[in-house]
Design a protein around this motif. Sequence first.
Motif, mmCIF file in Angstrom:
data_model
loop_
_atom_site.group_PDB
_atom_site.id
_atom_site.type_symbol
_atom_site.label_atom_id
_atom_site.label_comp_id
_atom_site.label_asym_id
_atom_site.label_seq_id
_atom_site.Cartn_x
_atom_site.Cartn_y
_atom_site.Cartn_z
ATOM 1 N N LEU A 1 0.828 -1.200 0.000
ATOM 2 C CA LEU A 1 0.000 0.000 0.000
ATOM 3 C C LEU A 1 0.868 1.258 0.000
ATOM 4 O O LEU A 1 0.552 2.266 -0.633
ATOM 5 C CB LEU A 1 -0.909 -0.021 1.235
ATOM 6 C CG LEU A 1 -1.994 1.047 1.306
ATOM 7 C CD1 LEU A 1 -3.279 0.438 1.838
ATOM 8 C CD2 LEU A 1 -1.575 2.196 2.198
ATOM 9 N N PHE B 1 3.047 0.928 -3.813
ATOM 10 C CA PHE B 1 2.404 1.158 -5.112
ATOM 11 C C PHE B 1 1.570 2.435 -5.180
ATOM 12 O O PHE B 1 1.858 3.310 -5.991
ATOM 13 C CB PHE B 1 1.602 -0.079 -5.560
ATOM 14 C CG PHE B 1 0.852 0.136 -6.846
ATOM 15 C CD1 PHE B 1 -0.529 0.099 -6.885
ATOM 16 C CD2 PHE B 1 1.549 0.422 -8.019
ATOM 17 C CE1 PHE B 1 -1.218 0.339 -8.069
ATOM 18 C CE2 PHE B 1 0.870 0.664 -9.209
ATOM 19 C CZ PHE B 1 -0.516 0.624 -9.235
ATOM 20 N N PRO B 2 0.527 2.584 -4.366
ATOM 21 C CA PRO B 2 -0.232 3.828 -4.449
ATOM 22 C C PRO B 2 0.625 5.072 -4.211
ATOM 23 O O PRO B 2 0.548 6.031 -4.978
ATOM 24 C CB PRO B 2 -1.289 3.694 -3.344
ATOM 25 C CG PRO B 2 -1.470 2.230 -3.174
ATOM 26 C CD PRO B 2 -0.111 1.639 -3.416
ATOM 27 N N ASP C 1 4.667 4.681 -6.156
ATOM 28 C CA ASP C 1 4.593 4.714 -7.613
ATOM 29 C C ASP C 1 3.641 5.798 -8.115
ATOM 30 O O ASP C 1 4.047 6.732 -8.813
ATOM 31 C CB ASP C 1 4.128 3.343 -8.170
ATOM 32 C CG ASP C 1 5.193 2.259 -8.065
ATOM 33 O OD1 ASP C 1 4.841 1.067 -8.188
ATOM 34 O OD2 ASP C 1 6.379 2.588 -7.866
ATOM 35 N N ILE C 2 2.345 5.687 -7.762
ATOM 36 C CA ILE C 2 1.331 6.555 -8.385
ATOM 37 C C ILE C 2 1.352 8.006 -7.895
ATOM 38 O O ILE C 2 1.475 8.941 -8.690
ATOM 39 C CB ILE C 2 -0.078 5.952 -8.194
ATOM 40 C CG1 ILE C 2 -0.168 4.576 -8.853
ATOM 41 C CG2 ILE C 2 -1.145 6.891 -8.768
ATOM 42 C CD1 ILE C 2 -0.157 4.570 -10.374
#
Lengths: 140, 140, 140, 140, 140, 140
Positions: free
Chosen positions: B53, B56-57, B60-61
């Motif tokens: 969590l 990635f969120p 990365d994002i």
Amino acid sequence: MNTNQSSTDQSNTNPSQSRYERGLEKLREIDGKAGENVVAALADIAPDFARYLIEFPFGDIYSRPNLDLRSREIAVVAALTAMGNATPQLKVHIHAALNVGVTRTEVVETIMQMAVYAGFPAALNGLMAAKDVFAQPANA
Amino acid sequence: MNTNQSSTDQSNTNPSQSRYERGLEKLREIDGKAGENVVAALADIAPDFARYLIEFPFGDIYSRPNLDLRSREIAVVAALTAMGNATPQLKVHIHAALNVGVTRTEVVETIMQMAVYAGFPAALNGLMAAKDVFAQPANA
Amino acid sequence: MNTNQSSTDQSNTNPSQSRYERGLEKLREIDGKAGENVVAALADIAPDFARYLIEFPFGDIYSRPNLDLRSREIAVVAALTAMGNATPQLKVHIHAALNVGVTRTEVVETIMQMAVYAGFPAALNGLMAAKDVFAQPANA
Amino acid sequence: MNTNQSSTDQSNTNPSQSRYERGLEKLREIDGKAGENVVAALADIAPDFARYLIEFPFGDIYSRPNLDLRSREIAVVAALTAMGNATPQLKVHIHAALNVGVTRTEVVETIMQMAVYAGFPAALNGLMAAKDVFAQPANA
Amino acid sequence: MNTNQSSTDQSNTNPSQSRYERGLEKLREIDGKAGENVVAALADIAPDFARYLIEFPFGDIYSRPNLDLRSREIAVVAALTAMGNATPQLKVHIHAALNVGVTRTEVVETIMQMAVYAGFPAALNGLMAAKDVFAQPANA
Amino acid sequence: MNTNQSSTDQSNTNPSQSRYERGLEKLREIDGKAGENVVAALADIAPDFARYLIEFPFGDIYSRPNLDLRSREIAVVAALTAMGNATPQLKVHIHAALNVGVTRTEVVETIMQMAVYAGFPAALNGLMAAKDVFAQPANA
């Protein structure tokens, strides 16, 4: 309960304009051609619904002053991507987003972000919808 | 297929930083306390998930440069309102939105707009979630 | 909060391999052609998203050791059938399920069971998707 | 259309048993206490619905031979996690999964995997449901 | 728990009739051609599912006496419009609604009303489905 | 495009009445107390939204003549049960349904039918919502 509401109508900067007229104006500013297409598609089955669509979403909501159109279209592209069951409307709003100043990059970033909240399928299908819209000659 | 990807990593402005470190930093910038709460809640059941969590969120994002945090949080508040089945996360992101500069008025406008795309129940329940968040002492 | 995470990485049985390489390998094991198709489809609109798709779902999640691929594909076929709004991905995973050893009968049983949890329309539409996949020459 | 169907009834290994009796037996094998609870909860509002619930899901579907109970419960936990709007039933099936031989680790892996298909909120809320079920004394 | 259920079976006004026979009869009364189409489509992939579809929805639920078919079809058209992910079944039920005495105007009013509960996209897509059904020669 | 719409306004049987006044009247006819509750709940966070809620759903849609209130409330109870993510509104409409002449039996039949279209969890949760509403002293 108070029945006198017109003084709290935040969307009514021109009191002589009807909700329909204000909605038409706003719809043209955002994505006129799509609006005319929907009205035409509804003409023989539910003309009243075309009227509601212009009056409430555009005459009431989109005309409200405290959130800019660019943010509004980012919000809709995000929501329709996450919902995953309204591809025609998602395409209309991707086009509208470009029209009000959201860049292609920003549209793609918004859709990609939905992988976190609604999963990779929703984001992938949203990106394919964007791909279709970007490929249309008018959007080249 | 090309296996060398690090050169296209738009989120990696500091190559010596791991995705986890970058994610922690971004999470603290957006809504640190909530992040720590989620990690703690997951500690005994799925600690790896807390790591994903953050990586990635957030690593990365949210670390990607081409969409500002204010727009990103408006997008999430809109999507979670429309989805209607993730109230805890909607509250976290209403709080995060306030934290990155979205005003209360803008949060309310975003949620109200979802009445058009996901219906009045979704928007009403979103407004009740915002009401709860606004009432918390830290947000007074 | 602990920032050193690599020791808890359950998917990393080969530390010299990047998440992308591990993901590519896993994707090929499960359904290589579909993976290449998605990467190609995203190449001009969102190449970073193709990378995330290989790294997180396949490099991180599918590479984890404690749930076998057969169970994982049954889980995905069930979930996508129930969600009802991701037919392209459902077809990809019906094909992937066959590829990792789930029989046609087991795929059909999984989808039928979703009539209980998501209704007959969801199950019917899932069965029609399976029918399409089974009819493809490569799956005869 | 053929009206004689009993010869194709795959769930009926004991023709002298009614669908209700077969369903009760299967429900007790999977999660008896939960079944009795649902029947009791429905007694004064919709007793027929309790009967349908035992007859169709359990008497017809779960009694079918070609997919094992362990796979069936993994499928349901995945689907209900992804749907995100049926938390009571998700908890019942997490408990049922443990009951038919799915390990806690496998339950957690299934739910985590749903982050890919339905997003992180759905997976997080599923993990919190699992946390509740694991904490119940009967499941210690 | 009581295992003798036949005395509470509200749908069984003719005890010598099987659920399948009762379901076939009810399906023909509501929309026979569509029913035969679904059975045919399922013949080679999941014939048992065609049987369940006739037995449970039609043999059990639609045969129940205390809600008239007109109200039942209005309910289904509303629900499938709101769900937004089952267009084939929505078309079947728009046709069935006309068949049991719901007027075109009433079908359109039901779908329009869903704009309030599930949003304008759901209602618009439902109206487009109705437009298709109304245009079929058999419905002129 | 025609900008003069008032002549096609099917809901406006009393042209001297504003949409708000017509909406208030209709809301009181259907479920006055609930309407006042919602307006009060929204007063400090989004008073304009309370106004839209009275004007569009009740002033425009529910005031339309060609679908009776009993059918409208059956449609809403069905849709909200199927959607599964709007329990507060489902309870409001179960109460409204009783208020406009739908019997408890008919409410229960409508909800049970949704097991076919949206699955048993959706129907079960709808029945539990109905159970709560029926138990309230005002509904005894």
